[in-house]
Design an enzyme around this catalytic site. Structure first.
Site, PDB file in Angstrom:
ATOM      1  N   ARG A   1       1.564  -3.515   2.563  1.00  0.00           N
ATOM      2  CA  ARG A   1       2.089  -2.202   2.151  1.00  0.00           C
ATOM      3  C   ARG A   1       3.119  -1.706   3.148  1.00  0.00           C
ATOM      4  O   ARG A   1       2.904  -1.707   4.348  1.00  0.00           O
ATOM      5  CB  ARG A   1       0.949  -1.189   2.033  1.00  0.00           C
ATOM      6  CG  ARG A   1       1.412   0.260   1.898  1.00  0.00           C
ATOM      7  CD  ARG A   1       1.159   0.821   0.557  1.00  0.00           C
ATOM      8  NE  ARG A   1       1.768   2.124   0.367  1.00  0.00           N
ATOM      9  CZ  ARG A   1       1.132   3.175  -0.099  1.00  0.00           C
ATOM     10  NH1 ARG A   1      -0.133   3.096  -0.407  1.00  0.00           N
ATOM     11  NH2 ARG A   1       1.766   4.313  -0.279  1.00  0.00           N
TER      12      ARG A   1
ATOM     13  N   ARG B   1       5.309   1.025  -4.497  1.00  0.00           N
ATOM     14  CA  ARG B   1       4.427   0.529  -3.447  1.00  0.00           C
ATOM     15  C   ARG B   1       3.881  -0.848  -3.798  1.00  0.00           C
ATOM     16  O   ARG B   1       3.650  -1.150  -4.961  1.00  0.00           O
ATOM     17  CB  ARG B   1       3.296   1.492  -3.157  1.00  0.00           C
ATOM     18  CG  ARG B   1       2.410   1.765  -4.337  1.00  0.00           C
ATOM     19  CD  ARG B   1       1.742   3.090  -4.221  1.00  0.00           C
ATOM     20  NE  ARG B   1       2.672   4.095  -4.700  1.00  0.00           N
ATOM     21  CZ  ARG B   1       2.340   5.250  -5.189  1.00  0.00           C
ATOM     22  NH1 ARG B   1       1.083   5.610  -5.226  1.00  0.00           N
ATOM     23  NH2 ARG B   1       3.229   6.095  -5.618  1.00  0.00           N
TER      24      ARG B   1
ATOM     25  N   ASP C   1      -1.707   0.337  -3.420  1.00  0.00           N
ATOM     26  CA  ASP C   1      -2.221   1.668  -3.110  1.00  0.00           C
ATOM     27  C   ASP C   1      -3.707   1.654  -3.422  1.00  0.00           C
ATOM     28  O   ASP C   1      -4.107   1.201  -4.505  1.00  0.00           O
ATOM     29  CB  ASP C   1      -1.496   2.714  -3.958  1.00  0.00           C
ATOM     30  CG  ASP C   1      -1.837   4.135  -3.566  1.00  0.00           C
ATOM     31  OD1 ASP C   1      -2.069   4.383  -2.361  1.00  0.00           O
ATOM     32  OD2 ASP C   1      -1.859   5.007  -4.448  1.00  0.00           O
TER      33      ASP C   1
ATOM     34  N   ASP D   1      -7.077   4.226  -3.324  1.00  0.00           N
ATOM     35  CA  ASP D   1      -7.507   5.619  -3.205  1.00  0.00           C
ATOM     36  C   ASP D   1      -8.990   5.759  -3.496  1.00  0.00           C
ATOM     37  O   ASP D   1      -9.487   5.200  -4.484  1.00  0.00           O
ATOM     38  CB  ASP D   1      -6.761   6.508  -4.214  1.00  0.00           C
ATOM     39  CG  ASP D   1      -5.298   6.672  -3.885  1.00  0.00           C
ATOM     40  OD1 ASP D   1      -4.968   6.879  -2.708  1.00  0.00           O
ATOM     41  OD2 ASP D   1      -4.479   6.607  -4.824  1.00  0.00           O
TER      42      ASP D   1
END
Length: 176
Positions: free
Chosen positions: A83, A92, A95, A97
């Site tokens: 990343r 990106r 990612d 989360d």
């Protein structure tokens, strides 16, 4: 151990390789056990819409890591996979989360759980409902399926039938 749900996405380069690398990193991380992985979905970008489509999904894990330690582990996994940090909501490589961590509600300067915008995003709710439709959102006290049914987001989320990540649940990956 806490039942936790991690959203993941990629829209640069070999998206599938970035996702596989991240899932592999999570499968090898201390204190994390993979439980379920959703299908992958082709999704429209949110925020900066002048970018490539994403591959998105959700992985369910069990963890004994604290929320902040888990966040550090996710950020390290992103770095390991390659990343590059750019603009917020921009393109990106990968990612990761934290969407939901058990039934906790947490607000700190660098971490908010549950994810504060997950209930507004089809690209999160569709894969999450696939693997945990009856999961209760800790703030709204409604199931993920109910949140999805009420969602007004009209962004395209289409299951990609060419990819299957279920092998990460029982066997080590062969691509590394």
């Amino acid at each position: 151990m806490h039942s936790t749900y991690i959203g993941f996405g990629s829209n640069i380069g070999d998206r599938l390789s970035y996702i596989k690398g991240a899932i592999h990193a999570l499968s090898q991380a201390e204190g994390i056990t993979l439980q379920k992985i959703s299908s992958l979905y082709e999704t429209e970008p949110v925020g900066d819409e002048a970018q490539a489509q994403f591959l998105n999904g959700v992985v369910a894990i069990k963890t004994d890591l604290s929320p902040h330690t888990l966040l550090q582990t996710l950020k390290q996994s992103e770095t390991t996979v390659g990343r590059q940090h750019r603009t917020r909501w921009g393109p990106r490589e990968i990612d990761l989360d934290i969407l939901i961590y058990g039934d906790i509600y947490l607000r700190t300067p660098n971490l908010v759980i549950p994810h504060p915008e997950m209930h507004l995003r089809r690209f999160v709710l569709v894969p999450l409902a696939e693997i945990a439709p009856d999961l209760l959102h800790p703030v709204f006290n409604e199931t993920i399926q109910t949140l999805l049914e009420r969602l007004e987001d009209d962004k395209s989320v289409v299951k990609n039938k060419d990819y299957d990540l279920s092998s990460y649940l029982s066997t080590p990956p062969l691509f590394l």
